[in-house]
Design a protein around this motif. Structure first.
Motif, PDB file in Angstrom:
ATOM      1  N   TRP A  10       0.479  -1.073  -0.048  1.00 16.90           N
ATOM      2  CA  TRP A  10       0.055  -0.074   0.036  1.00 16.90           C
ATOM      3  C   TRP A  10       0.626   1.294   0.097  1.00 16.90           C
ATOM      4  O   TRP A  10       0.258   2.395  -0.621  1.00 16.90           O
ATOM      5  CB  TRP A  10      -1.027  -0.124   1.053  1.00 16.90           C
ATOM      6  N   TRP A  11       2.074   1.015   0.542  1.00 17.77           N
ATOM      7  CA  TRP A  11       2.941   2.452   0.497  1.00 17.77           C
ATOM      8  C   TRP A  11       3.470   2.731  -0.675  1.00 17.77           C
ATOM      9  O   TRP A  11       3.893   4.121  -0.703  1.00 17.77           O
ATOM     10  CB  TRP A  11       4.220   2.116   1.720  1.00 17.77           C
ATOM     11  N   GLU A  12       3.144   2.130  -1.851  1.00 19.65           N
ATOM     12  CA  GLU A  12       3.569   2.409  -3.264  1.00 19.65           C
ATOM     13  C   GLU A  12       2.475   3.135  -3.747  1.00 19.65           C
ATOM     14  O   GLU A  12       2.633   3.895  -4.985  1.00 19.65           O
ATOM     15  CB  GLU A  12       4.091   1.109  -3.792  1.00 19.65           C
ATOM     16  N   HIS A  13       1.376   3.508  -3.173  1.00 19.23           N
ATOM     17  CA  HIS A  13       0.325   4.110  -3.778  1.00 19.23           C
ATOM     18  C   HIS A  13      -0.153   5.433  -3.148  1.00 19.23           C
ATOM     19  O   HIS A  13      -0.456   5.405  -1.890  1.00 19.23           O
ATOM     20  CB  HIS A  13      -1.087   3.323  -3.528  1.00 19.23           C
ATOM     21  N   PRO A  14       0.458   6.649  -3.465  1.00 22.16           N
ATOM     22  CA  PRO A  14       0.391   7.835  -2.838  1.00 22.16           C
ATOM     23  C   PRO A  14      -1.111   8.149  -2.204  1.00 22.16           C
ATOM     24  O   PRO A  14      -1.025   8.846  -1.291  1.00 22.16           O
ATOM     25  CB  PRO A  14       0.850   8.887  -3.745  1.00 22.16           C
ATOM     26  N   THR A  15      -1.912   7.871  -2.944  1.00 21.72           N
ATOM     27  CA  THR A  15      -3.202   8.196  -2.517  1.00 21.72           C
ATOM     28  C   THR A  15      -3.466   7.189  -1.387  1.00 21.72           C
ATOM     29  O   THR A  15      -4.290   7.953  -0.314  1.00 21.72           O
ATOM     30  CB  THR A  15      -4.311   7.769  -3.505  1.00 21.72           C
ATOM     31  N   ALA A  16      -3.334   6.213  -1.118  1.00 22.69           N
ATOM     32  CA  ALA A  16      -3.404   5.249  -0.078  1.00 22.69           C
ATOM     33  C   ALA A  16      -2.775   5.805   1.130  1.00 22.69           C
ATOM     34  O   ALA A  16      -3.076   5.937   2.182  1.00 22.69           O
ATOM     35  CB  ALA A  16      -3.000   3.802  -0.359  1.00 22.69           C
ATOM     36  N   VAL A  17      -1.308   5.941   0.812  1.00 23.93           N
ATOM     37  CA  VAL A  17      -0.658   6.542   1.769  1.00 23.93           C
ATOM     38  C   VAL A  17      -1.290   7.827   2.530  1.00 23.93           C
ATOM     39  O   VAL A  17      -1.557   8.030   3.789  1.00 23.93           O
ATOM     40  CB  VAL A  17       0.890   7.208   1.197  1.00 23.93           C
ATOM     41  N   ALA A  18      -1.701   8.803   1.798  1.00 23.82           N
ATOM     42  CA  ALA A  18      -2.455   9.871   2.225  1.00 23.82           C
ATOM     43  C   ALA A  18      -3.510   9.898   3.021  1.00 23.82           C
ATOM     44  O   ALA A  18      -3.963  10.439   4.187  1.00 23.82           O
ATOM     45  CB  ALA A  18      -2.685  11.005   0.932  1.00 23.82           C
ATOM     46  N   ARG A  19      -4.443   9.013   2.263  1.00 26.44           N
ATOM     47  CA  ARG A  19      -5.789   8.582   3.079  1.00 26.44           C
ATOM     48  C   ARG A  19      -5.383   7.867   4.483  1.00 26.44           C
ATOM     49  O   ARG A  19      -6.040   8.223   5.317  1.00 26.44           O
ATOM     50  CB  ARG A  19      -6.566   7.759   2.557  1.00 26.44           C
ATOM     51  N   LEU A  20      -4.592   6.871   4.267  1.00 28.54           N
ATOM     52  CA  LEU A  20      -4.391   6.096   5.677  1.00 28.54           C
ATOM     53  C   LEU A  20      -3.716   6.903   6.741  1.00 28.54           C
ATOM     54  O   LEU A  20      -3.928   6.920   8.126  1.00 28.54           O
ATOM     55  CB  LEU A  20      -3.340   4.729   5.172  1.00 28.54           C
ATOM     56  N   HIS A  21      -2.786   7.807   6.409  1.00 32.14           N
ATOM     57  CA  HIS A  21      -2.268   8.817   7.230  1.00 32.14           C
ATOM     58  C   HIS A  21      -3.197   9.730   7.719  1.00 32.14           C
ATOM     59  O   HIS A  21      -3.133   9.934   9.123  1.00 32.14           O
ATOM     60  CB  HIS A  21      -1.172   9.471   6.533  1.00 32.14           C
ATOM     61  N   ALA A  22      -4.041  10.261   7.206  1.00 32.73           N
ATOM     62  CA  ALA A  22      -5.307  11.137   7.679  1.00 32.73           C
ATOM     63  C   ALA A  22      -6.061  10.252   8.683  1.00 32.73           C
ATOM     64  O   ALA A  22      -6.398  10.877   9.649  1.00 32.73           O
ATOM     65  CB  ALA A  22      -5.887  11.436   6.444  1.00 32.73           C
ATOM     66  N   ALA A  23      -6.452   9.079   8.349  1.00 33.11           N
ATOM     67  CA  ALA A  23      -7.092   8.469   9.165  1.00 33.11           C
ATOM     68  C   ALA A  23      -6.302   8.038  10.407  1.00 33.11           C
ATOM     69  O   ALA A  23      -6.899   7.773  11.658  1.00 33.11           O
ATOM     70  CB  ALA A  23      -7.747   6.973   8.624  1.00 33.11           C
ATOM     71  N   TRP A  24      -5.157   7.726  10.296  1.00 34.60           N
ATOM     72  CA  TRP A  24      -4.388   7.401  11.513  1.00 34.60           C
ATOM     73  C   TRP A  24      -4.102   8.745  12.370  1.00 34.60           C
ATOM     74  O   TRP A  24      -4.175   8.621  13.895  1.00 34.60           O
ATOM     75  CB  TRP A  24      -2.789   7.092  10.986  1.00 34.60           C
ATOM     76  N   LEU A  25      -3.968   9.910  11.913  1.00 35.30           N
ATOM     77  CA  LEU A  25      -3.759  11.188  12.691  1.00 35.30           C
ATOM     78  C   LEU A  25      -5.099  11.468  13.385  1.00 35.30           C
ATOM     79  O   LEU A  25      -5.055  11.634  14.825  1.00 35.30           O
ATOM     80  CB  LEU A  25      -3.651  12.551  11.724  1.00 35.30           C
ATOM     81  N   ALA A  26      -6.185  11.008  12.718  1.00 39.22           N
ATOM     82  CA  ALA A  26      -7.484  11.400  13.454  1.00 39.22           C
ATOM     83  C   ALA A  26      -7.807  10.150  14.536  1.00 39.22           C
ATOM     84  O   ALA A  26      -8.247  10.649  15.710  1.00 39.22           O
ATOM     85  CB  ALA A  26      -8.696  11.109  12.257  1.00 39.22           C
ATOM     86  N   TRP A  27      -7.386   9.296  14.255  1.00 39.64           N
ATOM     87  CA  TRP A  27      -7.307   8.027  15.222  1.00 39.64           C
ATOM     88  C   TRP A  27      -6.580   8.446  16.467  1.00 39.64           C
ATOM     89  O   TRP A  27      -7.131   8.201  17.635  1.00 39.64           O
ATOM     90  CB  TRP A  27      -6.772   6.737  14.511  1.00 39.64           C
ATOM     91  N   GLN A  28      -5.584   9.094  16.288  1.00 39.37           N
ATOM     92  CA  GLN A  28      -4.633   9.381  17.283  1.00 39.37           C
ATOM     93  C   GLN A  28      -5.419  10.340  18.369  1.00 39.37           C
ATOM     94  O   GLN A  28      -5.342  10.351  19.611  1.00 39.37           O
ATOM     95  CB  GLN A  28      -3.348  10.223  16.981  1.00 39.37           C
ATOM     96  N   GLU A  29      -5.921  11.416  17.739  1.00 40.17           N
ATOM     97  CA  GLU A  29      -6.851  12.394  18.544  1.00 40.17           C
ATOM     98  C   GLU A  29      -8.208  11.783  18.850  1.00 40.17           C
ATOM     99  O   GLU A  29      -8.542  12.061  20.173  1.00 40.17           O
ATOM    100  CB  GLU A  29      -7.021  13.566  17.422  1.00 40.17           C
ATOM    101  N   LEU A  30      -8.767  11.033  18.229  1.00 35.61           N
ATOM    102  CA  LEU A  30     -10.206  10.623  18.709  1.00 35.61           C
ATOM    103  C   LEU A  30     -10.252   9.392  19.564  1.00 35.61           C
ATOM    104  O   LEU A  30     -11.319   9.124  19.820  1.00 35.61           O
ATOM    105  CB  LEU A  30     -11.005  10.576  17.598  1.00 35.61           C
ATOM    106  N   THR A  31      -8.897   8.754  19.889  1.00 33.90           N
ATOM    107  CA  THR A  31      -8.924   7.717  20.841  1.00 33.90           C
ATOM    108  C   THR A  31      -7.957   8.067  22.225  1.00 33.90           C
ATOM    109  O   THR A  31      -7.850   7.197  22.942  1.00 33.90           O
ATOM    110  CB  THR A  31      -8.573   6.400  20.263  1.00 33.90           C
ATOM    111  N   ASP A  32      -7.925   9.252  22.067  1.00 33.71           N
ATOM    112  CA  ASP A  32      -7.045   9.923  23.343  1.00 33.71           C
ATOM    113  C   ASP A  32      -8.212  10.606  24.279  1.00 33.71           C
ATOM    114  O   ASP A  32      -8.537  11.281  23.987  1.00 33.71           O
ATOM    115  CB  ASP A  32      -6.004  11.059  23.024  1.00 33.71           C
ATOM    116  N   PRO A  33      -8.134   9.737  25.530  1.00 39.73           N
ATOM    117  CA  PRO A  33      -9.361  10.167  26.553  1.00 39.73           C
ATOM    118  C   PRO A  33      -8.870  11.840  26.926  1.00 39.73           C
ATOM    119  O   PRO A  33     -10.061  12.379  27.086  1.00 39.73           O
ATOM    120  CB  PRO A  33      -8.924   9.316  27.746  1.00 39.73           C
TER     121      PRO A  33
END
Length: 200
Positions: free
Chosen positions: A110-133
């Motif tokens: 998946w890391w060879e697909h820039p679109t996938a990297v961008a979308r996964l990274h955005a979801a990961w950033l949101a996950w960090q914020e939205l799972t932090d109590p």
């Protein structure tokens, strides 16, 4: 007594109505005051260290905003991608991907697909914020699933998504990634960085 003379019951009812209206105004005022205080705090935070030579102006660190991963380069990009890869490998894939099919594609590279990297990274950033109590409250995980995970997976795993050229059978890999055009500086703007594929 005339018919328009108020009764004690009518006055008591009017008084209760007035109390309710005043309480409503007080509640709205408190809400508005809290909102203004939050905005003022954010503005003050953003203003710290920007041209202010005050007592602590130079010592305060500006708040960091999340990077857009496709604009990162070199070691910074590699470090951010490695952190993302850990999240994808240990949480996303085993928990949320399930069966892979032609209607729900996935690419092991998946890391060879820039679109996938961008979308996964955005979801990961949101996950960090939205799972932090400290930052998410009780509804953070639900918001993350609804607003971030589900739309991201729908886009990535669509039959015409970025993994459409990747075979779903790991024994017959047919990985197709479109070539990246050469980087040209935008007139008066930044240079758009090419995404360097990481090694598996």
């Amino acid at each position: 007594m005339s018919d328009d003379t108020p009764t004690l019951d009518g006055l008591a009812e009017d008084l209760e109505d007035l109390k309710a209206v005043v309480n409503g105004f007080a509640s709205q005022l408190e809400h508005n005051t809290n909102t203004v205080d939050q905005v003022a705090a954010k503005v003050a935070t953003l203003g710290d260290g920007q041209g202010d030579d005050g007592e602590n102006g130079k010592d305060k660190e500006r708040p960091k905003t999340p990077p857009f991963i496709l604009l990162l380069t070199g070691d910074v990009y590699a470090a951010e991608l490695a952190a993302l890869a850990g999240w994808v490998q240990h949480l996303l894939v085993p928990t949320y991907l399930g069966e892979v099919s032609s209607s729900a594609t996935w690419c092991a590279r998946w890391w060879e697909h820039p679109t996938a990297v961008a979308r996964l990274h955005a979801a990961w950033l949101a996950w960090q914020e939205l799972t932090d109590p400290e930052t998410c409250g009780r509804t953070g995980p639900s918001v993350w699933h609804r607003d971030h995970l589900d739309p991201m997976l729908t886009q990535l795993r669509a039959a015409d998504g970025p993994f459409a050229g990747c075979m779903t059978n790991p024994d017959r890999p047919q990985h197709t990634v479109l070539p990246v055009p050469p980087v040209e500086p935008l007139p008066g703007g930044p240079v758009v960085a090419q995404v360097a594929p990481a090694t598996a």
